[in-house]
Design an enzyme around this catalytic site. Structure first.
Site, PDB file in Angstrom:
ATOM      1  N   GLU A 187       0.798  -1.271  -0.080  1.00 34.50           N
ATOM      2  CA  GLU A 187       0.089   0.013  -0.004  1.00 34.50           C
ATOM      3  C   GLU A 187       1.123   1.229  -0.161  1.00 34.50           C
ATOM      4  O   GLU A 187       0.478   2.197  -0.520  1.00 34.50           O
ATOM      5  CB  GLU A 187      -0.911  -0.024   1.212  1.00 34.50           C
ATOM      6  CG  GLU A 187      -1.957   1.153   1.134  1.00 34.50           C
ATOM      7  CD  GLU A 187      -1.562   2.509   1.823  1.00 34.50           C
ATOM      8  OE1 GLU A 187      -2.038   3.352   2.035  1.00 34.50           O
ATOM      9  OE2 GLU A 187      -0.237   2.358   2.417  1.00 34.50           O
ATOM     10  N   HIS A 229       4.449   8.341   9.487  1.00 35.41           N
ATOM     11  CA  HIS A 229       5.710   7.840   8.722  1.00 35.41           C
ATOM     12  C   HIS A 229       7.113   8.033   9.124  1.00 35.41           C
ATOM     13  O   HIS A 229       8.056   8.610   8.561  1.00 35.41           O
ATOM     14  CB  HIS A 229       5.347   8.555   7.345  1.00 35.41           C
ATOM     15  CG  HIS A 229       4.322   7.826   6.272  1.00 35.41           C
ATOM     16  ND1 HIS A 229       4.671   8.108   5.001  1.00 35.41           N
ATOM     17  CD2 HIS A 229       3.757   6.777   6.622  1.00 35.41           C
ATOM     18  CE1 HIS A 229       3.414   7.428   4.603  1.00 35.41           C
ATOM     19  NE2 HIS A 229       2.795   6.658   5.446  1.00 35.41           N
TER      20      HIS A 229
END
Length: 577
Positions: free
Chosen positions: A310, A442
């Site tokens: 993804e 992230h």
């Protein structure tokens, strides 16, 4: 699933009364089964997240694509599913990914070293890069959106510096290249970085890169101070990868009306990926476990997916849908709706529901019919329990994109990533205004301490509720009405004396015109009858191994091959032999 209490027959009660000689106490009917959300807890989901953290710790600190951490994460999911009675399968796929081998930008005497994003679909530079004078369009905002903006500008061989705004990135590059520019730098017109896309490949494009507003302004100042040249270098290569999705589905429920539940399993290389997206993966894993234990035979089949790749472009879910489009379009049509869960435990959370009805955010994608009704499953649940929620843009930026692009309804939950939390959201959910909803998005700090347990509990229960609700009925979404629940007739539960031991006899008849499977469950044992034909009897005698039996109840469950099912409860009277 409905539970039907069955009142014992007069004959059965009379037999019990005659044998005991005293009126037995009336047996309280058993409580109805608890809803699935009562069985799915944030604490249990957190235990799965601790396993994902342990996997990352043991495998270089991440669970990214094509790493030992991803393999170990998948193996853990598969083992939990297998232990719960599922038969998980891997769906492998291969794809090519663009890797940046060399990237540098110096312009106006400024070496730009952070937040430098090559534009999607723009070509590489020559190996030595593109070097030329910095040139700007003539319009007041320096946005370069028309040919007139470059009229009279000596742009040939130059590096165009343009501001974001007023038109698409592709149009800016088109006009700059037509004026002779050999490369384009696009700087943001607000704080923060930009990652431009030119929309599609074209021979008209020149090497293009996006930078922050601050770096753009520094370059403008440098040019004004006499530093007029720029050099941009971009060299990329293509690498082939092989990875996989993990798919598992329930053994009951009609296979022509499937409810699909998904979350991506991979993380980014920078960190463990516990909120993004261990949280969604763990929540649907626990939902699958509890559905297997407490869901009973389902009306609609539920299919769970843990997507791979993804983080490099929604590739796992896209492969799954594209494969159905190419090889089994009927199976794609049989997916009633898709529910997506990508980041459901953010530390500075909102409780966001994908805004499929566009009540807050106009969607930049086409929204398939049935999506607003899928959204309603979540919002009605939250409203029913008094839980605040907000709309989250139905943007197509997660794994539901391939589904909606092919007409499958979708919705889901999202607790936030790099959006800045507002004061209004703080009033609803607490937390801190002015910072990201996940400040560790992230990054290496997206670890087990980066998950809010309150958010995780709220969303996990909502996922369980939506799964169970749609497993029972999707008619509001696609008009498909679940089959009529199987009917059993002539149900009796009778206690009799066999010598000085009580024997409990349970009898029922298949009242349908199709075969049914029947399971009788008592405190003294369980018996399953496979494919009882119409009008035929299922009967079992259970030895209680006691001479004095208190009043109680038994459960009789019936289901058919399509997954439609019904549960009955029968009371029996006390008896002393």
């Amino acid at each position: 699933m409905r539970t039907r209490p069955i009142v014992p027959s007069v004959a059965a009660l009379s037999l019990g009364l005659a044998a005991v000689f005293v009126p037995p106490a009336a047996a309280a009917p058993p409580a109805p089964p608890a809803p699935l959300e009562d069985h799915v807890t944030g604490a249990a989901v957190m235990e799965h997240l601790e396993q994902f953290q342990a996997v990352a710790d043991a495998n270089g600190g991440n669970r990214a694509l094509e790493t030992p951490g991803y393999e170990a994460s998948a193996a853990y999911v598969e083992q939990v599913l297998t232990d719960a009675g599922y038969t998980p399968e891997r769906q492998y796929f291969t794809f090519e990914d663009l890797v940046t081998d060399e990237l540098s930008l110096t312009a106006g005497g400024v070496a730009v070293t952070q937040s430098v994003f090559p534009a999607e679909f723009a070509p590489d530079t020559p190996p030595e890069g593109v070097t030329g004078p910095v040139v700007q369009p003539a319009d007041a905002l320096k946005q370069g959106c028309t040919a007139d903006a470059w009229a009279g500008v000596a742009a040939t061989g130059g590096v165009a510096l343009v501001s974001r705004g007023s038109c698409n990135f592709s149009l800016k590059v088109e006009h700059a290249a037509a004026a002779g520019a050999a490369a384009v730098i696009i700087y943001n017109n607000t704080a923060g970085p930009i990652s431009p896309t030119l929309g599609a490949p074209s021979d008209a494009w020149v090497p293009t890169v996006g930078i922050t507003q601050a770096d753009g302004q520094a370059i403008v100042a440098g040019v004004a101070g006499g530093q007029t040249n720029a050099t941009y270098v971009l060299q990329t290569s293509t690498v082939s990868h092989t990875t996989f999705n993990v798919i598992a589905e329930t053994s009951t429920g009609r296979a022509d009306n499937v409810v699909m539940i998904g979350a991506h399993l991979d993380g980014v290389p920078e960190g463990p990926g516990i909120n993004d997206n261990g949280s969604g993966s763990a929540a649907i894993l626990e939902t699958a476990v509890q559905l297997a234990e407490h869901g009973g035979p389902l009306d609609n089949q539920v299919r769970f997916a843990w997507w791979g790749a993804e983080e490099v472009g929604l590739l796992g879910s896209t492969h799954y849908v594209d494969d159905l489009v190419a090889n089994d379009p009927a199976a794609l049509d049989q997916i009633a709706t898709y529910l997506n869960f990508d980041m459901v435990g953010s530390p500075n959370y909102v409780i966001g529901v994908y805004d499929a009805d566009e009540s807050t955010y106009p969607a930049p994608v086409e929204v398939p019919p049935g999506s607003p009704e899928t959204e309603d499953v979540f919002t009605d649940y939250f409203d029913g329990i008094g839980q605040a929620w907000v709309d989250s843009e139905f943007s197509g930026r997660s794994d539901y994109q391939a589904f909606i692009a092919n007409g499958v309804p979708a919705s889901g939950l999202f607790t936030g990533a790099d959006d800045v939390k507002t004061e209004a959201e703080v009033a609803l959910f607490g937390g801190t205004a002015g910072i990201w909803q996940d400040p560790n998005y992230h990054s290496a700090n997206d670890d087990i301490d980066n998950v809010d347990p309150v958010a995780l509990d709220i969303t996990s229960k909502a996922i369980a509720h939506a799964t169970a609700s749609l497993a029972a009925d999707t008619s509001a979404i696609n008009g498909v009405v679940s089959p009529v629940d199987p009917e059993l007739t002539n149900l009796t539960a009778t206690a009799r004396c066999t010598g000085d031991v009580v024997q409990l006899s349970v009898v029922t008849t298949n009242g349908e015109d199709r075969p049914l499977d029947v399971r009788i469950t008592t405190p003294f044992g369980e018996k399953t009858f496979n494919h009882v034909n119409p009008g035929k009897i299922a009967q079992q005698k259970f030895n209680t191994r006691t001479g004095a039996l208190a009043a109680g109840s038994v459960t009789v469950r019936a289901w058919d091959d399509a997954g439609s099912q019904e549960t009955y409860t029968l009371d029996y009277a006390a008896l002393t032999c």
